[in-house]
Write a protein that holds these residues in place. Structure first.
Motif, short mmCIF file in Angstrom:
data_model
loop_
_atom_site.label_atom_id
_atom_site.label_comp_id
_atom_site.label_asym_id
_atom_site.label_seq_id
_atom_site.Cartn_x
_atom_site.Cartn_y
_atom_site.Cartn_z
N SER A 340 0.50 -1.15 0.40
CA SER A 340 0.33 -0.18 0.40
C SER A 340 0.97 1.32 0.00
CB SER A 340 -1.15 0.03 1.01
OG SER A 340 0.14 -0.13 3.03
N ARG A 341 1.85 1.03 0.30
CA ARG A 341 3.00 2.56 0.44
C ARG A 341 3.21 2.86 -1.49
NH1 ARG A 341 7.08 0.36 4.61
NH2 ARG A 341 5.97 -0.14 6.44
N CYS A 342 3.00 1.55 -2.60
CA CYS A 342 3.59 2.05 -3.22
C CYS A 342 2.98 2.30 -4.06
CB CYS A 342 3.82 0.24 -4.32
SG CYS A 342 5.03 -0.37 -2.73
N VAL A 343 2.82 2.85 -5.73
CA VAL A 343 1.31 3.18 -6.51
C VAL A 343 1.35 2.10 -6.90
CG1 VAL A 343 1.65 4.89 -8.86
CG2 VAL A 343 3.53 5.15 -7.22
N THR A 344 2.01 1.20 -7.73
CA THR A 344 0.80 0.29 -7.59
C THR A 344 2.38 -0.87 -7.15
OG1 THR A 344 2.71 -0.05 -9.51
CG2 THR A 344 0.26 0.72 -10.25
N PRO A 345 1.76 -2.33 -6.81
CA PRO A 345 2.39 -3.21 -6.32
C PRO A 345 3.53 -3.60 -7.87
CG PRO A 345 0.19 -4.20 -6.40
CD PRO A 345 0.16 -3.11 -7.00
N PRO A 346 4.37 -4.32 -6.66
CA PRO A 346 5.84 -4.57 -8.12
C PRO A 346 6.04 -6.29 -8.62
CG PRO A 346 6.40 -5.26 -5.66
CD PRO A 346 5.07 -4.85 -5.89
N TRP A 347 4.68 -6.37 -8.42
CA TRP A 347 4.45 -7.75 -9.88
C TRP A 347 2.75 -8.35 -9.20
CZ3 TRP A 347 7.52 -9.07 -5.37
CH2 TRP A 347 7.34 -9.32 -3.38
N GLY A 348 2.12 -8.57 -10.34
CA GLY A 348 1.15 -9.24 -10.32
C GLY A 348 0.71 -10.67 -9.65
N ASP A 349 -0.62 -11.23 -10.58
CA ASP A 349 -0.60 -12.63 -10.01
C ASP A 349 1.01 -13.04 -10.61
OD1 ASP A 349 -2.78 -12.59 -8.39
OD2 ASP A 349 -4.60 -11.51 -10.31
N GLU A 350 1.75 -13.30 -11.54
CA GLU A 350 2.88 -14.20 -12.01
C GLU A 350 3.99 -14.75 -10.66
OE1 GLU A 350 4.72 -10.15 -12.68
OE2 GLU A 350 3.08 -11.29 -12.59
N TYR A 351 3.82 -14.12 -9.70
CA TYR A 351 4.82 -15.11 -9.15
C TYR A 351 3.41 -16.60 -8.56
CZ TYR A 351 0.56 -14.41 -5.31
OH TYR A 351 -0.18 -14.48 -4.25
#
Length: 627
Positions: A340-351
């Motif tokens: 929530s500190r980030c503009v967008t998450p660094p990764w999506g569901d690919e993890y």
């Protein structure tokens, strides 16, 4: 290297405009000479005030405008070059105030439409009247949000002259408009978002409150001075008196923190809020500064990037703080809270298809660190950006470049026959249906319980996990290389890796020829270690339709014998350990010729077991300390 706060501006350019005779030139001359000039020229020359004599310690250029000496085009040019504009009217002449609203302010807005210039509305000649025009100015301020402040002064008596130019400087260096909406009497949405992020970063224990220690750290970081106990109590008293839920159990809540910043702005102390925002990387538009999120980092050719010990420590602490239920994985709400500190998450569901997850598909600590290792290796610029978003700079009081380790050149690794790196890429190549994709998936999901063909996108071609080599944990990134025909040329990106696994199907007589030709064409003369994997070894082995059988081929090219592998049997991690060891020790490309190499692999296996036990012990200690 300490991260520097965002510098607002290196200089300030102030332009004075208004009707002829309102006293623009007199105001400038009175500021410079500190006395009133009886004879005033049509236009004052541009004046530069050195930084050391200005309150904000910034060089200031003051520019006059004269309708007698300058054209309309020159006026437009000056408006576009100005950082702040003082629209001057005469308090004893109502028409000049009307002209400010009907002509000058619309002109300023029109000329600086792409990036609205802040305005200070200045009423001169206050010495001639015994009343104030401020009440008449309020409707104009409401209509023109770019008006930062208004002030009445007198060039003749020098009343409020210094203050006028200070307000002009302040309008540039500490503008109100990005922070506060006068219509709603609230912080702007952009300001709220920025301050909420700052609160979360300063909330070191992630309990949703700022305790005394966290408040003191915040004060020390932003203003280089500790928070005195009495001041701290006074702050809490103000919150308790003026706002519901501003404090909780002697700590400041998010609501209380936002209220304090709003109070500073309402009382004209914009510089306090801006000091906080700039310390955390924000520019005048309340965007994260490019210099802050993308500091320079030199990566010479042949070198790679991975997380340093400090970077790993920071990310580990974040994981532990947000793993609320202590199950060793991040649930979707826990991951959302962390990012929530980030503009967008660094990764999506690919993890879910790339790194280890638990039975619910949630990223485990091991998977989390592998995902970061992957990003640090493949996109260090993005890693630096997200380290800034997450608050690394405040955690270590250092630039986020210290979270990255730049490895030595690979040619030095080859010369020393040992690599100092901890993250390696291994390319997996084979004919279609040889099982290379399955091999990659079993690296992170040994029983293929979560990564069955029907729920894995075709774009998922990477698998990252950790293995231990002689007791040291290494992150291995397997990349599934898709080649349709052996005649198709491999790109440099498909060839360059730390180790390669060439996979063939022991039950398919045409399978080995494919990788044999790939090896001869691309790897035989390279220094990249290669492991031949005999996949589907549980099936009946057939003779390969190639001039050499796999064992003979490996012997001829001084490779290790083909390594049997099968998904139907217990998955043997030795395949991945051998790939990691070959990557870490490039000379092991010729392991197949060394007598007793099985003893070496056996020692590596002991290292795996010892490191695994040590890892479990460490996690138990961490979890015990958190209880």
């Amino acid at each position: 290297m300490v991260q520097r706060p965002v510098v607002p501006r290196r200089n300030v350019r102030i332009l004075l405009i208004g009707d002829q005779g309102v006293g623009k030139t007199s105001l400038i001359l009175s500021l410079v000479s500190e006395e009133y000039a009886e004879e005033v020229p049509p236009k004052a020359e541009e004046i530069t005030i050195p930084a050391d004599v200005t309150p904000e310690q910034v060089p200031t250029h003051i520019v006059d405008y004269s309708s007698i000496e300058q054209t309309d085009d020159q006026l437009v040019d000056e408006i576009q070059k100005a950082h702040v504009i003082c629209v001057v009217y005469s308090v004893d002449d109502e028409d000049t105030l009307d002209r400010a609203a009907s002509y000058w302010l619309p002109l300023v807005r029109k000329c600086s439409s792409s990036n609205r210039c802040p305005v200070v509305l200045v009423g001169n000649k206050i010495d001639l009247v015994d009343y104030s025009t401020i009440e008449a100015v309020y409707p104009i301020m409401k209509e023109y949000s770019e008006i930062e402040s208004c002030i009445e002064c007198s060039a003749k008596t020098l009343q409020n002259i210094s203050e006028m130019f200070y307000y002009a400087q302040k309008a540039v260096l500490h503008p109100t408009t990005p922070l506060y909406n006068y219509d709603t009497q609230e912080l702007t949405e952009e300001c709220k978002t920025a301050l909420q992020r700052i609160f979360k970063i300063c909330d070191l224990d992630n309990d949703g409150l700022l305790n005394d220690m966290e408040l003191n750290n915040f004060q020390q970081s932003c203003f280089n001075t500790p928070l005195q106990p009495q001041v701290l109590e006074d702050v809490k008293a103000v919150l308790s008196k003026n706002i519901h839920d501003g404090t909780c159990n002697g700590c400041v809540t998010m609501k209380g923190f936002m209220y304090l910043q709003c109070l500073f702005i309402q009382r004209g102390r914009n510089e306090t809020t801006w000091a906080v925002l700039r310390k955390f990387g924000y520019d005048n538009e309340l965007q994260m500064s490019k210099d802050y999120i993308h500091p320079p980092l030199k990566v010479p050719p042949g070198c790679t990037t991975e997380l340093s010990h400090k970077g790993q420590e920071f990310l580990t602490i974040l994981f532990m703080l947000h793993d609320r239920d202590r199950d060793g994985a991040l649930s979707p709400p826990e991951m959302e809270s962390l990012f929530s500190r980030c503009v967008t998450p660094p990764w999506g569901d690919e993890y879910k298809y790339t790194v280890p997850t638990n039975e619910k598909g949630w990223i485990t600590y091991q998977g989390y660190m592998c995902q970061w290792a992957l990003i640090a290796l493949t996109n260090v610029r993005k890693t630096l950006e997200y380290m800034a978003y997450l608050g690394y700079n405040m955690f270590n009081n250092e630039c986020q470049t210290t979270a990255i380790h730049v490895t030595r050149e690979k040619k030095l690794d080859l010369a020393k026959k040992q690599s100092s790196r901890n993250v390696y890429t291994c390319h997996v190549i084979g004919r279609k249906s040889s099982g290379k994709t399955t091999l990659c998936r079993t690296f992170i999901d040994p029983k293929l319980e979560k990564l069955a063909d029907n729920n894995v996108p075709t774009s998922a071609q990477i698998a990252a996990n950790t293995v231990h080599v002689y007791g040291q944990e290494k992150t291995i990134i397997l990349r599934d290389i898709n080649i349709l025909n052996v005649q198709d040329a491999l790109t440099p990106a498909q060839i360059q890796c730390d180790a390669a696994a060439l996979v063939y199907d022991t039950s398919d007589p045409k399978s080995f020829e494919y990788i044999a030709r790939i090896y001869i064409k691309y790897f035989a003369d390279s220094k990249i270690p290669v492991l031949i994997v005999a996949n589907k070894s549980d099936l009946a082995e057939v003779k390969q339709e190639y001039l050499l059988q796999p064992p003979s081929f490996c012997n001829k090219y001084k490779l290790m014998p083909p390594q049997p592998y099968s998904i139907t049997r217990t998955v043997r991690p030795e395949i991945f350990v051998k790939l990691a060891t070959m990557a870490a020790f490039p000379h092991m490309k010729q392991f197949g010729l060394v007598q007793g190499d099985s003893v070496v692999w056996w020692k590596a296996g002991l290292g795996i077991a010892a490191a695994t036990v040590a890892g479990f012990m460490m996690m138990r200690v961490l979890n015990t300390n958190k209880r």
